[in-house]
Write a protein that holds these residues in place. Structure first.
Motif, PDB file in Angstrom:
ATOM      1  N   GLN A 167       0.282   5.988  -4.208  1.00  0.00           N
ATOM      2  CA  GLN A 167      -0.720   5.747  -3.123  1.00  0.00           C
ATOM      3  C   GLN A 167      -1.419   4.717  -2.978  1.00  0.00           C
ATOM      4  OE1 GLN A 167      -2.604   9.883  -4.385  1.00  0.00           O
ATOM      5  NE2 GLN A 167      -1.296  10.804  -2.648  1.00  0.00           N
ATOM      6  N   ILE A 168      -1.627   3.581  -1.657  1.00  0.00           N
ATOM      7  CA  ILE A 168      -2.576   2.686  -1.488  1.00  0.00           C
ATOM      8  C   ILE A 168      -3.920   3.021  -0.943  1.00  0.00           C
ATOM      9  CG2 ILE A 168      -1.830   0.549  -1.146  1.00  0.00           C
ATOM     10  CD1 ILE A 168       0.494   0.866  -1.434  1.00  0.00           C
ATOM     11  N   THR A 169      -5.486   2.700  -0.612  1.00  0.00           N
ATOM     12  CA  THR A 169      -6.085   3.040  -0.099  1.00  0.00           C
ATOM     13  C   THR A 169      -6.489   1.393   0.041  1.00  0.00           C
ATOM     14  OG1 THR A 169      -6.193   5.212  -0.971  1.00  0.00           O
ATOM     15  CG2 THR A 169      -8.326   3.287   0.446  1.00  0.00           C
ATOM     16  N   THR A 170      -6.911   0.694   0.746  1.00  0.00           N
ATOM     17  CA  THR A 170      -7.061  -1.016   1.898  1.00  0.00           C
ATOM     18  C   THR A 170      -8.850  -0.374   1.900  1.00  0.00           C
ATOM     19  OG1 THR A 170      -6.225  -0.674   3.382  1.00  0.00           O
ATOM     20  CG2 THR A 170      -4.927  -1.821   1.624  1.00  0.00           C
ATOM     21  N   MET A 171      -9.226  -0.730   2.053  1.00  0.00           N
ATOM     22  CA  MET A 171     -10.982  -0.929   2.483  1.00  0.00           C
ATOM     23  C   MET A 171     -10.947  -2.835   3.115  1.00  0.00           C
ATOM     24  SD  MET A 171     -12.651   1.742   0.885  1.00  0.00           S
ATOM     25  CE  MET A 171     -14.029   1.517   1.257  1.00  0.00           C
ATOM     26  N   GLU A 172     -11.859  -2.250   4.819  1.00  0.00           N
ATOM     27  CA  GLU A 172     -12.588  -3.692   4.563  1.00  0.00           C
ATOM     28  C   GLU A 172     -13.977  -3.357   5.252  1.00  0.00           C
ATOM     29  OE1 GLU A 172     -12.128  -8.154   6.283  1.00  0.00           O
ATOM     30  OE2 GLU A 172     -10.245  -6.570   6.465  1.00  0.00           O
ATOM     31  N   GLY A 173     -14.696  -3.674   4.944  1.00  0.00           N
ATOM     32  CA  GLY A 173     -16.419  -3.036   5.822  1.00  0.00           C
ATOM     33  C   GLY A 173     -15.984  -1.497   6.028  1.00  0.00           C
ATOM     34  N   ASP A 174     -16.027  -1.130   7.456  1.00  0.00           N
ATOM     35  CA  ASP A 174     -16.052   0.343   7.239  1.00  0.00           C
ATOM     36  C   ASP A 174     -14.618   0.973   7.532  1.00  0.00           C
ATOM     37  OD1 ASP A 174     -15.983  -0.481  10.025  1.00  0.00           O
ATOM     38  OD2 ASP A 174     -17.658   1.010  10.457  1.00  0.00           O
ATOM     39  N   LYS A 175     -13.672   0.199   7.464  1.00  0.00           N
ATOM     40  CA  LYS A 175     -12.134   0.380   7.656  1.00  0.00           C
ATOM     41  C   LYS A 175     -11.627   0.663   6.600  1.00  0.00           C
ATOM     42  CE  LYS A 175     -11.694  -2.839  11.797  1.00  0.00           C
ATOM     43  NZ  LYS A 175     -12.041  -3.740  12.777  1.00  0.00           N
ATOM     44  N   ASN A 191      -7.621   2.181   5.234  1.00  0.00           N
ATOM     45  CA  ASN A 191      -6.202   2.429   5.750  1.00  0.00           C
ATOM     46  C   ASN A 191      -5.818   3.255   4.823  1.00  0.00           C
ATOM     47  OD1 ASN A 191      -5.965   1.438   8.303  1.00  0.00           O
ATOM     48  ND2 ASN A 191      -5.693  -0.314   7.012  1.00  0.00           N
ATOM     49  N   ASN A 192      -4.847   3.805   4.460  1.00  0.00           N
ATOM     50  CA  ASN A 192      -3.849   4.603   3.796  1.00  0.00           C
ATOM     51  C   ASN A 192      -2.500   4.712   3.929  1.00  0.00           C
ATOM     52  OD1 ASN A 192      -6.281   5.998   2.024  1.00  0.00           O
ATOM     53  ND2 ASN A 192      -6.921   7.086   4.357  1.00  0.00           N
ATOM     54  N   ILE A 193      -2.410   4.431   2.909  1.00  0.00           N
ATOM     55  CA  ILE A 193      -0.347   4.337   2.599  1.00  0.00           C
ATOM     56  C   ILE A 193       0.027   4.908   1.168  1.00  0.00           C
ATOM     57  CG2 ILE A 193       1.474   2.898   2.401  1.00  0.00           C
ATOM     58  CD1 ILE A 193      -0.654   0.606   3.579  1.00  0.00           C
ATOM     59  N   ASP A 194       0.871   6.229   2.285  1.00  0.00           N
ATOM     60  CA  ASP A 194       1.963   6.976   0.702  1.00  0.00           C
ATOM     61  C   ASP A 194       3.247   6.952   0.523  1.00  0.00           C
ATOM     62  OD1 ASP A 194       1.293   9.743  -0.334  1.00  0.00           O
ATOM     63  OD2 ASP A 194       3.220   9.613   0.589  1.00  0.00           O
ATOM     64  N   ILE A 195       3.380   6.359  -0.523  1.00  0.00           N
ATOM     65  CA  ILE A 195       4.552   5.662  -0.508  1.00  0.00           C
ATOM     66  C   ILE A 195       5.935   6.462  -1.470  1.00  0.00           C
ATOM     67  CG2 ILE A 195       7.041   3.421  -1.360  1.00  0.00           C
ATOM     68  CD1 ILE A 195       4.644   1.938  -0.242  1.00  0.00           C
ATOM     69  N   GLN A 196       7.088   7.009  -1.331  1.00  0.00           N
ATOM     70  CA  GLN A 196       7.860   8.282  -1.664  1.00  0.00           C
ATOM     71  C   GLN A 196       9.509   7.024  -1.935  1.00  0.00           C
ATOM     72  OE1 GLN A 196       7.099  11.814  -1.805  1.00  0.00           O
ATOM     73  NE2 GLN A 196       5.393  12.122  -0.390  1.00  0.00           N
ATOM     74  N   TYR A 197       9.914   6.889  -2.555  1.00  0.00           N
ATOM     75  CA  TYR A 197      10.792   6.658  -3.189  1.00  0.00           C
ATOM     76  C   TYR A 197      12.151   7.595  -3.046  1.00  0.00           C
ATOM     77  CZ  TYR A 197       8.914   2.411  -4.742  1.00  0.00           C
ATOM     78  OH  TYR A 197       8.508   0.916  -5.237  1.00  0.00           O
ATOM     79  N   ARG A 198      13.904   7.519  -2.289  1.00  0.00           N
ATOM     80  CA  ARG A 198      14.665   8.603  -2.589  1.00  0.00           C
ATOM     81  C   ARG A 198      16.054   7.504  -2.689  1.00  0.00           C
ATOM     82  NH1 ARG A 198      12.419  11.479   2.702  1.00  0.00           N
ATOM     83  NH2 ARG A 198      10.799  12.946   1.583  1.00  0.00           N
ATOM     84  N   ASN A 199      16.936   7.999  -3.546  1.00  0.00           N
ATOM     85  CA  ASN A 199      17.768   7.717  -3.354  1.00  0.00           C
ATOM     86  C   ASN A 199      18.316   5.810  -3.990  1.00  0.00           C
ATOM     87  OD1 ASN A 199      19.236  10.234  -3.174  1.00  0.00           O
ATOM     88  ND2 ASN A 199      18.328  10.054  -0.773  1.00  0.00           N
TER      89      ASN A 199
END
Length: 261
Positions: A220-228, A230-238
């Protein structure tokens, strides 16, 4: 232009930030999962680098979910990688394809007949820290984004993990690294630039063992700049190691180049 830039940023995060897994030498250091209160910071860091992987290729699928507070999007991506050299990935039916090298970030979008070809500068802006090929690899492998051997750290035990803080606090870049004791991979890492109000936070929910290699399973990745945010969720498969792979990638003729200003 603003809408186009936002669109490109979403494609970039969704299909490029997703890429990879690699690095150094594989040494078995797996423990019983309990912390050693007598272990020094140097020993924790040394074990972390012993946990790095060595392989020729990696292939499989990655599920990525992205949200920015205004909307969300998810996709399953096929990925092929040659260690330290090339990353190829494709969305279903080849609607979007990307090709990454240490110097180049390129992708095209069949839905809009557009393509991008450039460097990592705008990804660095999105993620709140300077990003390059090697750092993305480290992030997706459960490895530290900076070389921990270049600084001195203090170690503490917190929530069953080893917490590493720099002994010398920097004003421009603040970091925190948490190492799990089972395989000495990252449990979480944080890079922040307070003066620029930017932050990158990464949490590794769990790991998986494939043959003799240990890879993240869910990030789970969270990026912040000012009031913005972004959330990125990554799952590996096979995921598979060391298959013979090809990396066919050609930008179709007639596509319009995306230029970010």
């Amino acid at each position: 232009m603003k809408n186009r830039i936002q669109k490109v940023q979403k494609w970039a995060v969704l299909y490029i930030f997703v890429i990879m897994a690699v690095s150094c030498k594989s040494t078995k250091i797996s423990s019983d999962g309990t912390v050693d209160e007598n272990m020094s910071a140097k020993a924790v860091i040394r074990n972390h680098y012993y946990s790095h992987l060595n392989f020729k290729t990696l292939s499989g699928r990655i599920k990525v979910d992205y949200s920015d507070g205004h909307g969300s999007q998810g996709v399953n991506v096929s990925i092929r990688m040659e260690k330290d050299k090339a990353i190829w990935l494709s969305a279903p039916l080849g609607v979007v394809k990307a090709f990454i090298t240490p110097k180049r970030v390129s992708f095209y979008n069949k839905l809009d007949n557009e393509y991008f070809d450039g460097d990592f500068s705008y990804l660095s802006k999105l993620l709140g820290t300077d990003i390059d090929f090697e750092k993305i690899q480290s992030l997706l492998l459960g490895e530290a984004l900076v070389d921990l051997r270049d600084d001195k750290y203090a170690v503490a035990i917190k929530d069953g993990n080893y917490e590493l803080k720099p002994q010398k606090v920097a004003d421009l870049l603040k970091t925190l690294f948490v190492v799990e004791p089972q395989n000495f991979k990252m449990a979480s890492q944080l890079l922040a630039q307070p003066l620029k109000n930017r932050m990158l936070a990464i949490e590794y929910k769990n790991y998986q063992k494939i043959s003799n290699w240990v890879l993240p399973n869910h990030i789970q990745i969270t990026t912040m700049e000012g009031d913005k945010t972004n959330n990125i969720d990554i799952q590996y498969r096979n995921m598979e190691f060391n298959r013979a792979l090809n990396f066919n990638y050609n930008i179709p003729n007639g596509y319009k180049q995306i230029v970010l200003k």
